[in-house]
Scaffold this motif. Structure first.
Motif, PDB file in Angstrom:
ATOM      1  N   ALA A   1       8.266   1.935   9.096  1.00 33.63           N
ATOM      2  CA  ALA A   1       7.334   2.189  10.200  1.00 33.63           C
ATOM      3  C   ALA A   1       7.016   0.908  10.954  1.00 33.63           C
ATOM      4  O   ALA A   1       6.794   0.930  12.171  1.00 33.63           O
ATOM      5  N   ALA A   2       7.001  -0.225  10.256  1.00 30.98           N
ATOM      6  CA  ALA A   2       6.707  -1.509  10.900  1.00 30.98           C
ATOM      7  C   ALA A   2       7.789  -1.879  11.905  1.00 30.98           C
ATOM      8  O   ALA A   2       7.517  -2.548  12.898  1.00 30.98           O
ATOM      9  N   LYS A   3       9.017  -1.423  11.664  1.00 29.34           N
ATOM     10  CA  LYS A   3      10.106  -1.707  12.604  1.00 29.34           C
ATOM     11  C   LYS A   3       9.976  -0.858  13.865  1.00 29.34           C
ATOM     12  O   LYS A   3      10.342  -1.286  14.946  1.00 29.34           O
TER      13      LYS A   3
ATOM     14  N   GLU B   1       0.833  -1.211   0.000  1.00 31.56           N
ATOM     15  CA  GLU B   1       0.000   0.000   0.000  1.00 31.56           C
ATOM     16  C   GLU B   1       0.869   1.264   0.000  1.00 31.56           C
ATOM     17  O   GLU B   1       0.578   2.215  -0.699  1.00 31.56           O
ATOM     18  N   THR B   2       1.891   1.253   0.824  1.00 33.28           N
ATOM     19  CA  THR B   2       2.779   2.412   0.906  1.00 33.28           C
ATOM     20  C   THR B   2       4.188   1.952   1.300  1.00 33.28           C
ATOM     21  O   THR B   2       4.346   1.209   2.266  1.00 33.28           O
ATOM     22  N   PRO B   3       5.191   2.383   0.575  1.00 37.31           N
ATOM     23  CA  PRO B   3       6.560   1.944   0.857  1.00 37.31           C
ATOM     24  C   PRO B   3       7.070   2.373   2.240  1.00 37.31           C
ATOM     25  O   PRO B   3       7.964   1.758   2.797  1.00 37.31           O
ATOM     26  N   LEU B   4       6.506   3.418   2.805  1.00 41.36           N
ATOM     27  CA  LEU B   4       6.946   3.888   4.127  1.00 41.36           C
ATOM     28  C   LEU B   4       6.525   2.944   5.248  1.00 41.36           C
ATOM     29  O   LEU B   4       7.001   3.078   6.370  1.00 41.36           O
ATOM     30  N   ALA B   5       5.653   2.006   4.946  1.00 39.24           N
ATOM     31  CA  ALA B   5       5.178   1.077   5.979  1.00 39.24           C
ATOM     32  C   ALA B   5       6.285   0.143   6.452  1.00 39.24           C
ATOM     33  O   ALA B   5       6.276  -0.299   7.592  1.00 39.24           O
ATOM     34  N   GLY B   6       7.260  -0.151   5.581  1.00 39.86           N
ATOM     35  CA  GLY B   6       8.362  -1.034   5.958  1.00 39.86           C
ATOM     36  C   GLY B   6       9.154  -0.489   7.133  1.00 39.86           C
ATOM     37  O   GLY B   6       9.265  -1.140   8.180  1.00 39.86           O
TER      38      GLY B   6
ATOM     39  N   ARG C   1      -2.682  -2.714  13.302  1.00 35.65           N
ATOM     40  CA  ARG C   1      -4.004  -2.146  13.584  1.00 35.65           C
ATOM     41  C   ARG C   1      -4.587  -1.490  12.333  1.00 35.65           C
ATOM     42  O   ARG C   1      -5.761  -1.649  12.020  1.00 35.65           O
ATOM     43  N   ILE C   2      -3.756  -0.765  11.602  1.00 35.14           N
ATOM     44  CA  ILE C   2      -4.221  -0.098  10.380  1.00 35.14           C
ATOM     45  C   ILE C   2      -4.627  -1.125   9.322  1.00 35.14           C
ATOM     46  O   ILE C   2      -5.667  -0.991   8.678  1.00 35.14           O
ATOM     47  N   VAL C   3      -3.807  -2.171   9.151  1.00 33.64           N
ATOM     48  CA  VAL C   3      -4.104  -3.198   8.151  1.00 33.64           C
ATOM     49  C   VAL C   3      -5.423  -3.904   8.496  1.00 33.64           C
ATOM     50  O   VAL C   3      -6.279  -4.099   7.623  1.00 33.64           O
ATOM     51  N   TYR C   4      -5.603  -4.271   9.755  1.00 34.50           N
ATOM     52  CA  TYR C   4      -6.845  -4.951  10.156  1.00 34.50           C
ATOM     53  C   TYR C   4      -8.054  -4.033  10.012  1.00 34.50           C
ATOM     54  O   TYR C   4      -9.128  -4.469   9.589  1.00 34.50           O
ATOM     55  N   SER C   5      -7.875  -2.761  10.335  1.00 36.94           N
ATOM     56  CA  SER C   5      -8.987  -1.812  10.198  1.00 36.94           C
ATOM     57  C   SER C   5      -9.398  -1.669   8.733  1.00 36.94           C
ATOM     58  O   SER C   5     -10.594  -1.687   8.408  1.00 36.94           O
TER      59      SER C   5
END
Length: 113
Positions: free
Chosen positions: A75-77, A68-73, A85-89
């Motif tokens: 941010a996940a760390k 969805e967004t490359p910045l999630a990588g 939470r965002i993915v499930y929502s």
């Protein structure tokens, strides 16, 4: 003598009914507490009423977030629970929309995310 037996029988019947009623109330309370413990609001609101439930676990939430967004990588760390939470929502929102489009009345909620 038969009058005494009849009175005792009536007393035993009343005690049995009272104990059965108390046991039913206790079972409903246990069901409600169990629903709260496992995070099932339906069980907490309607104790004793258990129906079919569909459970969905997303096994690759971080992969989906990165798509969805490359910045999630990165941010996940730093904040993996927030990304989860965002993915499930988003998944719950998409499922609810798809079900509504098909005419299904459903309650879609997320628990533990």
């Amino acid at each position: 003598m038969s009058m005494l037996l009849a009175a005792l029988s009536m007393l035993i019947a009343l005690l049995t009914a009272g104990l059965g009623w108390a046991l039913l109330r206790l079972q409903r309370r246990v069901d409600a507490l169990h629903g709260q413990l496992v995070g099932d609001p339906a069980a907490a609101l309607a104790p004793g009423r258990v129906g079919p439930v569909i459970e969905i676990r997303i096994l690759n939430p971080f992969d989906l977030a990165v798509k969805e967004t490359p910045l999630a990588g990165p941010a996940a760390k730093v904040a993996p629970r927030m990304i989860e939470r965002i993915v499930y929502s988003r998944a719950a929102q998409q499922i609810a929309e798809q079900l509504k489009a098909q005419g299904v009345e459903a309650q879609v909620t997320t628990h533990g995310a």
